[in-house]
Design a protein around this motif. Structure first.
Motif, PDB file in Angstrom:
ATOM      1  N   SER A   4      30.341  45.326  15.034  1.00 27.45           N
ATOM      2  CA  SER A   4      28.970  45.764  14.777  1.00 27.45           C
ATOM      3  C   SER A   4      28.881  47.139  14.122  1.00 27.45           C
ATOM      4  O   SER A   4      27.802  47.621  13.857  1.00 27.45           O
ATOM      5  CB  SER A   4      28.190  45.802  16.091  1.00 27.45           C
ATOM      6  OG  SER A   4      28.811  46.690  16.990  1.00 27.45           O
ATOM      7  N   ILE A   6      30.445  48.105  11.212  1.00 35.04           N
ATOM      8  CA  ILE A   6      30.886  48.112   9.820  1.00 35.04           C
ATOM      9  C   ILE A   6      29.966  48.994   8.983  1.00 35.04           C
ATOM     10  O   ILE A   6      28.750  48.892   9.071  1.00 35.04           O
ATOM     11  CB  ILE A   6      30.910  46.684   9.251  1.00 35.04           C
ATOM     12  CG1 ILE A   6      31.962  45.870   9.997  1.00 35.04           C
ATOM     13  CG2 ILE A   6      31.202  46.695   7.761  1.00 35.04           C
ATOM     14  CD1 ILE A   6      32.017  44.427   9.596  1.00 35.04           C
ATOM     15  N   GLN A 176      29.585  38.154   2.185  1.00 36.84           N
ATOM     16  CA  GLN A 176      28.927  38.846   3.290  1.00 36.84           C
ATOM     17  C   GLN A 176      27.803  38.000   3.887  1.00 36.84           C
ATOM     18  O   GLN A 176      27.542  38.052   5.101  1.00 36.84           O
ATOM     19  CB  GLN A 176      28.371  40.194   2.815  1.00 36.84           C
ATOM     20  CG  GLN A 176      29.467  41.203   2.471  1.00 36.84           C
ATOM     21  CD  GLN A 176      28.920  42.526   1.984  1.00 36.84           C
ATOM     22  OE1 GLN A 176      29.512  43.154   1.135  1.00 36.84           O
ATOM     23  NE2 GLN A 176      27.786  42.952   2.516  1.00 36.84           N
ATOM     24  N   ASN A 181      29.609  37.949  11.068  1.00 34.37           N
ATOM     25  CA  ASN A 181      28.705  39.002  11.539  1.00 34.37           C
ATOM     26  C   ASN A 181      27.268  38.752  11.076  1.00 34.37           C
ATOM     27  O   ASN A 181      26.314  38.984  11.825  1.00 34.37           O
ATOM     28  CB  ASN A 181      29.178  40.368  11.022  1.00 34.37           C
ATOM     29  CG  ASN A 181      30.522  40.767  11.597  1.00 34.37           C
ATOM     30  OD1 ASN A 181      30.636  41.108  12.759  1.00 34.37           O
ATOM     31  ND2 ASN A 181      31.548  40.696  10.763  1.00 34.37           N
ATOM     32  N   TYR A 189      25.325  44.898  10.234  1.00 38.26           N
ATOM     33  CA  TYR A 189      25.970  44.181   9.129  1.00 38.26           C
ATOM     34  C   TYR A 189      24.927  43.576   8.187  1.00 38.26           C
ATOM     35  O   TYR A 189      25.079  43.634   6.961  1.00 38.26           O
ATOM     36  CB  TYR A 189      26.884  43.082   9.687  1.00 38.26           C
ATOM     37  CG  TYR A 189      27.805  42.493   8.645  1.00 38.26           C
ATOM     38  CD1 TYR A 189      29.064  43.041   8.417  1.00 38.26           C
ATOM     39  CD2 TYR A 189      27.417  41.401   7.872  1.00 38.26           C
ATOM     40  CE1 TYR A 189      29.904  42.514   7.464  1.00 38.26           C
ATOM     41  CE2 TYR A 189      28.252  40.865   6.912  1.00 38.26           C
ATOM     42  CZ  TYR A 189      29.503  41.419   6.716  1.00 38.26           C
ATOM     43  OH  TYR A 189      30.333  40.900   5.762  1.00 38.26           O
ATOM     44  N   ASN A 192      23.298  46.347   6.110  1.00 38.27           N
ATOM     45  CA  ASN A 192      24.195  46.805   5.047  1.00 38.27           C
ATOM     46  C   ASN A 192      24.264  45.813   3.896  1.00 38.27           C
ATOM     47  O   ASN A 192      24.312  46.195   2.723  1.00 38.27           O
ATOM     48  CB  ASN A 192      25.597  47.044   5.614  1.00 38.27           C
ATOM     49  CG  ASN A 192      25.647  48.235   6.553  1.00 38.27           C
ATOM     50  OD1 ASN A 192      24.759  49.071   6.541  1.00 38.27           O
ATOM     51  ND2 ASN A 192      26.685  48.295   7.364  1.00 38.27           N
ATOM     52  N   THR A 193      24.266  44.528   4.219  1.00 39.76           N
ATOM     53  CA  THR A 193      24.318  43.499   3.182  1.00 39.76           C
ATOM     54  C   THR A 193      23.055  43.535   2.321  1.00 39.76           C
ATOM     55  O   THR A 193      23.126  43.440   1.084  1.00 39.76           O
ATOM     56  CB  THR A 193      24.483  42.100   3.816  1.00 39.76           C
ATOM     57  OG1 THR A 193      25.680  42.080   4.615  1.00 39.76           O
ATOM     58  CG2 THR A 193      24.576  41.022   2.751  1.00 39.76           C
TER      59      THR A 193
END
Length: 441
Positions: A4, A6, A176, A181, A189, A192-193
């Motif tokens: 979690s 990343i 991703q 995740n 995650y 962020n993606t």
């Protein structure tokens, strides 16, 4: 196992990862200072970041240029040795050539791989630097914050993930979206993606996002306002490529922006050309006269590469985000200034004095390894006459192969009784014995 923590698109390689993280701290520090003084601008941060990095690399640059100067002075001696042994392929001649070549390298204090080592040290730093500039939100927290609260609200919208995957930049992050995740709902995650994709989104795609999720129009406008403030550099959005800017300007009839979009690619080509011209040039006419075919081909290849670099730089800057082009322009300007200063510094150096110091160092090193001064003198005074006469009389017709091998074995044992097999001392002793034997003849 679900992770979690990343971080957004940060480089994860074993070599580049730690370097990029360190460079990221520098970039974030620069942006933090700019924000505190009221000018949080990505373009200005990139320029300052470039200056800082090249100043940190200055010692390596000086060493590399010093190596080039010494190599240019050394090459005639290396070529003379190669010419001396040009038609001699026997083991004794090859050994003598190798030892004489090593002596010249030691005399000038350079290594055959010296220039490559300098480049190998710099290359990971420069590659990591690209990662930082290309993925600014991953390393600069202030820029990442600009995507909130939009991203959190967008995640709650049904079908948002599928819609983002239609963006042109989404293909680079396809894995991703199917990652464990993401599927399992790890909030960090997923955030962020989304930011990965939105950070590379075009103006048209941002407008389509407003149309698709009209309830988020105010949040989209807020994010775009902050990003425009950060990315606007002299009227250009440096997150867009010059090609994209020209295309958008053409459709909107803004022909002035089309010309402005060409500034960075043109400046990149011009500054790269100036940078190449300022690089230390070897005496090509003399070198071409003395060089063999492979060396001449390599020189021609380097000349062609130097001519192509400005052109390739302009092409890359035209298709990549303008921020990368700005880095190349700033880097070329900094390197050019460095080159002028370094050239002046090296030109003032007494290379003969440097060579004397290197000879003294090489002597101490060999003495420490067990090679005596008399042995080094004999080794250093090898000349063409000795080698020529040796090559003509090295094999007696009356001596059988077994007798010849026994003679070499005895002489090797005598001269190498205090030296380790394969050591520098062992090789120097063998060459000395070889020359002494032929002098007697």
């Amino acid at each position: 196992m679900i992770v979690s923590y990343i971080l957004l698109t940060q480089e994860s390689g074993k070599i580049l990862g730690p370097i990029a993280k360190l460079l990221g701290y520098i970039m974030e520090g620069i942006f933090y200072v700019l924000d505190k003084i009221g000018i949080p601008n990505t373009g200005l941060a990139i320029i300052l970041f470039t200056i800082v990095i090249y100043l940190l690399l200055m010692p390596l640059t000086i060493r590399q240029q010093k190596f080039s100067k010494l190599s240019a002075k050394m090459n005639p001696e290396i070529q003379a040795i190669q010419n001396k042994y040009k038609n001699k392929k026997d083991n004794d001649s090859m050994m003598a050539m190798n030892m004489e070549t090593k002596a010249v390298y030691a005399k000038y204090g350079v290594s055959p791989s010296g220039s490559c080592i300098q480049l190998l040290i710099q290359m990971p730093i420069l590659f990591a630097l690209y990662r930082v500039i290309y993925n600014m939100p991953a390393y600069v927290g202030k820029i990442k914050e600009a995507f909130f609260p939009l991203v959190d609200k967008l995640i709650e919208q049904e079908g948002s993930a599928e819609f983002l995957q239609t963006f042109s930049s989404a293909s680079a992050y396809a894995k991703q979206f199917s990652n464990e995740n993401f599927v399992s709902g790890v909030t960090t995650y997923i955030q962020n993606t989304y930011i990965d994709v939105l950070n590379k989104a075009s103006t048209t795609e941002w407008l389509s996002l407003k149309e698709q999720f009209s309830s988020l129009s105010a949040d989209v406008d807020h994010t775009l306002s902050l990003l425009d403030q950060y990315n606007n550099f002299l009227g250009l959005n440096i997150s867009n490529s010059p090609f994209f800017t020209m295309s958008e300007s053409y459709h909107s009839g803004s022909y002035g922006m089309m010309l402005a979009a060409l500034i960075i690619p043109v400046l990149s080509a011009v500054t790269q050309w100036i940078n190449v011209k300022l690089m230390p040039q070897q005496e090509t006419q003399q070198n071409n006269a003395n060089a063999n075919d492979s060396q001449a081909a390599m020189m021609q290849s380097m000349k062609t590469m130097n001519m192509m670099m400005p052109i390739m730089s302009a092409i890359f800057c035209f298709t990549l985000p303008a921020g990368m082009g700005l880095y190349w322009v700033a880097g070329a300007i900094v390197r050019s200034i460095q080159q002028v200063l370094i050239n002046r510094h090296i030109d003032k150096m007494d290379l003969d004095e440097v060579i004397k110091k290197n000879e003294a160092k090489a002597k101490k090193k060999m003495e420490k390894a067990g090679v005596k001064a008399a042995q080094m003198s004999s080794y250093a005074n090898m000349n063409t006459k000795k080698v020529n006469s040796a090559s003509n009389t090295s094999s007696k017709p009356s001596m059988t192969r077994e007798e010849r091998e026994e003679e070499i074995r005895k002489s090797t044992e005598y001269y190498n009784q205090n030296a380790k097999p394969g050591s520098m001392m062992s090789k120097a002793n063998m060459v000395r014995q070889y020359n002494e034997k032929n002098n007697k003849k």
